[in-house]
Design a protein around this motif. Structure first.
Motif, PDB file in Angstrom:
ATOM      1  N   ASP A  65      48.141  38.339  37.347  1.00 57.44           N
ATOM      2  CA  ASP A  65      47.077  37.701  38.126  1.00 57.44           C
ATOM      3  C   ASP A  65      46.495  38.642  39.176  1.00 57.44           C
ATOM      4  O   ASP A  65      46.827  38.585  40.365  1.00 57.44           O
ATOM      5  N   GLY A  66      45.621  39.496  38.705  1.00 59.71           N
ATOM      6  CA  GLY A  66      44.932  40.436  39.569  1.00 59.71           C
ATOM      7  C   GLY A  66      43.818  41.113  38.804  1.00 59.71           C
ATOM      8  O   GLY A  66      43.548  40.796  37.644  1.00 59.71           O
ATOM      9  N   GLU A  81      41.518  42.137  34.013  1.00 56.80           N
ATOM     10  CA  GLU A  81      41.936  41.059  34.899  1.00 56.80           C
ATOM     11  C   GLU A  81      42.649  39.983  34.094  1.00 56.80           C
ATOM     12  O   GLU A  81      42.339  39.741  32.933  1.00 56.80           O
ATOM     13  N   TYR A  82      43.663  39.385  34.693  1.00 56.79           N
ATOM     14  CA  TYR A  82      44.424  38.295  34.083  1.00 56.79           C
ATOM     15  C   TYR A  82      44.849  38.640  32.652  1.00 56.79           C
ATOM     16  O   TYR A  82      44.646  37.873  31.720  1.00 56.79           O
ATOM     17  N   THR A 103      43.245  44.651  43.006  1.00 59.26           N
ATOM     18  CA  THR A 103      43.324  43.465  43.852  1.00 59.26           C
ATOM     19  C   THR A 103      44.426  42.572  43.299  1.00 59.26           C
ATOM     20  O   THR A 103      44.455  42.290  42.097  1.00 59.26           O
ATOM     21  N   TRP A 105      46.287  38.929  43.189  1.00 59.35           N
ATOM     22  CA  TRP A 105      46.134  37.500  43.467  1.00 59.35           C
ATOM     23  C   TRP A 105      47.471  36.768  43.359  1.00 59.35           C
ATOM     24  O   TRP A 105      47.521  35.546  43.424  1.00 59.35           O
ATOM     25  N   GLU A 106      48.542  37.510  43.190  1.00 56.47           N
ATOM     26  CA  GLU A 106      49.883  36.926  43.083  1.00 56.47           C
ATOM     27  C   GLU A 106      50.832  37.812  43.877  1.00 56.47           C
ATOM     28  O   GLU A 106      50.670  39.039  43.901  1.00 56.47           O
ATOM     29  N   ASP A 107      51.845  37.196  44.501  1.00 54.81           N
ATOM     30  CA  ASP A 107      52.646  37.962  45.460  1.00 54.81           C
ATOM     31  C   ASP A 107      53.609  38.952  44.824  1.00 54.81           C
ATOM     32  O   ASP A 107      53.941  39.969  45.430  1.00 54.81           O
ATOM     33  N   ASN A 122      52.996  40.960  47.894  1.00 60.57           N
ATOM     34  CA  ASN A 122      51.593  41.040  48.278  1.00 60.57           C
ATOM     35  C   ASN A 122      51.113  39.820  49.060  1.00 60.57           C
ATOM     36  O   ASN A 122      51.593  38.708  48.859  1.00 60.57           O
ATOM     37  N   ASN A 124      47.823  37.381  49.401  1.00 59.26           N
ATOM     38  CA  ASN A 124      46.800  36.967  48.448  1.00 59.26           C
ATOM     39  C   ASN A 124      45.498  37.723  48.702  1.00 59.26           C
ATOM     40  O   ASN A 124      44.973  37.740  49.811  1.00 59.26           O
ATOM     41  N   GLY A 125      45.006  38.406  47.665  1.00 60.72           N
ATOM     42  CA  GLY A 125      43.774  39.167  47.794  1.00 60.72           C
ATOM     43  C   GLY A 125      43.962  40.579  48.302  1.00 60.72           C
ATOM     44  O   GLY A 125      42.979  41.295  48.524  1.00 60.72           O
ATOM     45  N   SER A 127      44.230  44.418  48.435  1.00 63.34           N
ATOM     46  CA  SER A 127      43.523  45.334  47.552  1.00 63.34           C
ATOM     47  C   SER A 127      43.591  46.760  48.077  1.00 63.34           C
ATOM     48  O   SER A 127      44.017  47.014  49.209  1.00 63.34           O
TER      49      SER A 127
END
Length: 245
Positions: A65-66, A81-82, A103, A105-107, A122, A124-125, A127
């Protein structure tokens, strides 16, 4: 009638043109290469790679998820992506310079370049952009001075480990020990390993012993065309001889 027929032909030509353009644009989506030489490839089992993606909660992830964008020194770029673990390993053209913009979107996702890990814890977001120092990493899971090696590649193997419930297993629920007959002091032990170590190659011209213990009912291995395990009680164990002399 001739007029209507001609109009139908023209309409068909227009439809065909639109379809061709749609197919062409779809095949190029996310890939902005200026020539026919594609400098980047993705795999879940390459002979070597430069970048490895990971998801700490799922070895065989279905969605990373990034977003990542690879750009080479010629200005070509590739956006992902994904994506799934089928694109876990990235191999790049060594003759070019590369940068990677990412980037998360998942930790617990990230990637590894050489011996450096990015991500894994991470916000969220989160980058960034890095210049890639291209270091080839190889599939063999042991050092070159060891008489035993592991790979996810199915060529030239002596032992194949199996998990019937998961082809790309994250943890083989058992233990194995390898040693040369007459030299039990030098024992090589492995447990709870992933499918990246699915195939085992042993040093030739030797006679080997392999001891095993199964802690999962549907795991096992294959040697010389014969299957071992696959329907186990917890703690089932045994020993086989692997004669390569």
């Amino acid at each position: 009638m001739p007029y209507n027929y001609g109009r139908s032909v023209n309409n068909m030509r227009k439809i065909t043109t639109v379809l061709c353009l749609t197919i062409l644009s779809s095949s190029l989506a996310g890939c902005l290469w200026n020539d026919d030489d594609v400098g980047i490839s993705f795999s879940n089992c390459p002979s070597f790679w430069h970048v490895e993606f990971f998801d700490l909660s799922n070895e065989g992830f279905s969605s990373w998820d990034g977003v990542v964008e690879f750009t080479d020194s010629n200005g070509n770029s590739e956006v992902l992506e994904y994506f799934s673990s089928n694109k876990k390993y990235v191999t790049l053209d060594d003759s070019l310079d590369w940068s990677l913009e990412y980037t998360f979107w998942e930790d617990d996702i990230g990637f590894i370049v050489g011996d450096t890990m990015y991500g894994g814890n991470n916000a969220n977001g989160e980058s960034g952009t890095i210049k890639l120092d291209l270091v080839r990493k190889y599939a063999a899971s042991s050092s070159s001075d060891m008489p035993i090696s592991f790979s996810c590649n199915d060529s030239n193997w002596h032992i194949k480990f199996v998990d019937q419930s998961n082809e790309n297993f994250g943890g083989w629920g058992g233990e194995v020990e390898f040693f040369e007959v007459g030299n039990e002091e030098d024992t090589y032990s492995f447990e709870d390993f992933s499918s990246e170590m699915k195939y085992v190659t042993l040093e030739d011209s030797k006679v080997w012993k392999m001891r095993y213990t199964f802690y999962e009912e549907d795991i096992g291995f294959i040697y010389d065309g014969k299957s071992y395990g696959m329907n186990n009680d917890y703690g089932d164990s045994g020993e086989i001889t692997i004669d390569l002399s």
